[in-house]
Enzyme design. Sequence first.
Site, mmCIF file in Angstrom:
data_model
loop_
_atom_site.group_PDB
_atom_site.id
_atom_site.type_symbol
_atom_site.label_atom_id
_atom_site.label_comp_id
_atom_site.label_asym_id
_atom_site.label_seq_id
_atom_site.Cartn_x
_atom_site.Cartn_y
_atom_site.Cartn_z
ATOM 1 N N ARG A 216 0.498 -0.952 0.035
ATOM 2 C CA ARG A 216 0.252 -0.106 0.180
ATOM 3 C C ARG A 216 1.022 1.033 -0.020
ATOM 4 O O ARG A 216 1.851 1.216 0.486
ATOM 5 C CB ARG A 216 -0.970 0.095 1.372
ATOM 6 C CG ARG A 216 -1.446 -1.432 1.316
ATOM 7 C CD ARG A 216 -2.504 -1.304 2.622
ATOM 8 N NE ARG A 216 -3.201 -2.539 2.737
ATOM 9 C CZ ARG A 216 -3.076 -3.257 3.100
ATOM 10 N NH1 ARG A 216 -2.578 -3.337 3.953
ATOM 11 N NH2 ARG A 216 -4.563 -4.282 3.751
ATOM 12 N N LYS B 191 -1.688 -2.550 8.031
ATOM 13 C CA LYS B 191 -3.391 -2.339 8.932
ATOM 14 C C LYS B 191 -3.001 -3.075 10.198
ATOM 15 O O LYS B 191 -2.688 -4.004 10.111
ATOM 16 C CB LYS B 191 -4.163 -2.163 7.986
ATOM 17 C CG LYS B 191 -4.207 -1.765 7.037
ATOM 18 C CD LYS B 191 -5.787 -1.841 5.971
ATOM 19 C CE LYS B 191 -6.633 -1.168 4.931
ATOM 20 N NZ LYS B 191 -7.779 -1.159 4.325
ATOM 21 N N HIS C 242 -2.573 1.833 -6.165
ATOM 22 C CA HIS C 242 -3.483 0.782 -5.168
ATOM 23 C C HIS C 242 -3.175 0.977 -6.258
ATOM 24 O O HIS C 242 -3.345 -1.517 -7.163
ATOM 25 C CB HIS C 242 -4.841 1.538 -4.786
ATOM 26 C CG HIS C 242 -5.227 0.547 -4.266
ATOM 27 N ND1 HIS C 242 -4.745 0.389 -2.662
ATOM 28 C CD2 HIS C 242 -6.419 -0.580 -4.099
ATOM 29 C CE1 HIS C 242 -5.645 -0.645 -2.087
ATOM 30 N NE2 HIS C 242 -6.659 -0.704 -3.264
ATOM 31 N N ARG D 177 -0.761 -2.080 -7.181
ATOM 32 C CA ARG D 177 -1.399 -2.985 -6.102
ATOM 33 C C ARG D 177 -1.898 -4.058 -7.032
ATOM 34 O O ARG D 177 -1.552 -5.731 -6.696
ATOM 35 C CB ARG D 177 -1.828 -2.298 -4.691
ATOM 36 C CG ARG D 177 -2.433 -3.627 -4.070
ATOM 37 C CD ARG D 177 -2.402 -2.449 -2.319
ATOM 38 N NE ARG D 177 -3.094 -3.355 -1.208
ATOM 39 C CZ ARG D 177 -2.554 -4.026 -0.352
ATOM 40 N NH1 ARG D 177 -0.817 -4.798 -0.497
ATOM 41 N NH2 ARG D 177 -3.487 -4.971 0.247
ATOM 42 N N HIS E 28 -3.881 -8.738 3.380
ATOM 43 C CA HIS E 28 -5.164 -9.021 3.600
ATOM 44 C C HIS E 28 -5.546 -9.976 4.896
ATOM 45 O O HIS E 28 -5.149 -11.074 5.177
ATOM 46 C CB HIS E 28 -6.049 -9.860 2.597
ATOM 47 C CG HIS E 28 -5.995 -8.720 1.345
ATOM 48 N ND1 HIS E 28 -6.259 -9.042 0.163
ATOM 49 C CD2 HIS E 28 -5.548 -7.158 1.327
ATOM 50 C CE1 HIS E 28 -6.187 -8.023 -0.943
ATOM 51 N NE2 HIS E 28 -5.996 -6.995 0.335
ATOM 52 N N TYR F 258 -9.227 -10.578 -7.010
ATOM 53 C CA TYR F 258 -8.102 -9.977 -7.867
ATOM 54 C C TYR F 258 -8.334 -11.845 -8.756
ATOM 55 O O TYR F 258 -7.969 -11.667 -10.530
ATOM 56 C CB TYR F 258 -6.803 -10.354 -7.688
ATOM 57 C CG TYR F 258 -6.545 -9.203 -6.675
ATOM 58 C CD1 TYR F 258 -5.849 -8.285 -7.113
ATOM 59 C CD2 TYR F 258 -6.412 -9.495 -5.564
ATOM 60 C CE1 TYR F 258 -6.038 -6.474 -6.629
ATOM 61 C CE2 TYR F 258 -6.082 -7.933 -4.856
ATOM 62 C CZ TYR F 258 -6.312 -6.989 -5.512
ATOM 63 O OH TYR F 258 -5.833 -5.833 -4.569
#
Length: 295
Positions: free
Chosen positions: A146, A170, A241, A244, A267, A276
Site C-alpha cells: 500500500r 493495517k 493502488h 498493487r 489481507h 483478483y
Amino acid sequence: MAAALAAFRRELELERSVSAHTVRAYCADVASLLEHLRRMSGSSLDDLDIAVLRSWLGKQRTLGAARTTMSRRAASARSFTSFAHRRGLMSADPGQKLASPKAQRTLPGVLSQQQASQLFDPDVGDEPVAVRDRLILEILYAGGIRVSELVGLDLSSYDAERQALRVLGKGNKERVVPIGAPAREALARYLDVARPTLAGARSGTALILGVRGGRIDQREVRRVVHAAAQAIQGAPDIGPHGLRHSAATHLLEGGADLRSVQELLGHASLATTQIYTHVSVERLRSTFQQAHPRA
C-alpha cells in the site's frame, strides 16, 4: 450519548489501533445515528433498537448514499452497539440483527504485464529524483504494498539477508514482503546515488525522501505513479493502488496460489484477495470473446 460516543472514539484509537481515517468515519457515522435516534424521540441508548437502526440506514439510502457507504455505516453501527453492550451502556445489542447492504465490488483497473514492463525505463540517469521515482515504482509493483506502507518504510525496513522488506500494515501488523532483483538493484542505486543528495535535517530514519529532505508524502507518490502510467500508450490511469492490483493479478496469472497472494498483500480475509481472481477471469472471458470463432 455524547459520553458514549467519546468512549467509543477512545476505544477505536487506543485499543483497536485502527487508522485515523477509520476513526473519523466511524465516529461521524455514529454521531449521525445518535442524532437520528434523538429525532425519533429516543432519550437513552436503550431506545436504540433494530427499528431505529433500519430507519437510519433507510434515510441514508433515500439521500443517495452509495452501497459502499451504506455498508460502512452498517459496520459502524454494529461496532458501536457491540461496544456499548460490552460496556454495560445498553442492555442488548441490536446491531447483531442488522444486515449490511452488500457493497458492489467493481473490477479494478490494472496494467497488462506488457504495460507494467514499460513502467521501468532501462536508464533513468543519475538525477536523484528520477532514481527515487524508479525505486517507488519498483517497490510498489514488486511487493504489491500500500502507499501508506511505502511512505512508512525506514532504512532498517530492508532485510538484506532475506531480500525482503519489513512492512507495517493495517492494524500495526508487520509482515515480510520479498522483492525481486530489479527492485533490490533500484534500492541499492537509490541509497548510493539519490538519498545522500536528498537527505537533510528532517530525513531521520525515513527510507524514501521528498525533495525537501523529509519523508515523502502519499500525494507525491500518487503523482509519480499517475505520471508513469500516463506515459504508457493505452494504459489505464492508475495510482499506487492500481499497481498493487496489477501486482496481485499478475501473480495469480503466473500461477501463484490465493493464500500466498493474501499473505503478500496483508489481507485479513481471503475474500478480499478473491477479487483478483475475478479480474483474471474477466480478462480470460474478454480474450475468449475476441479470439474464439464460436464465442
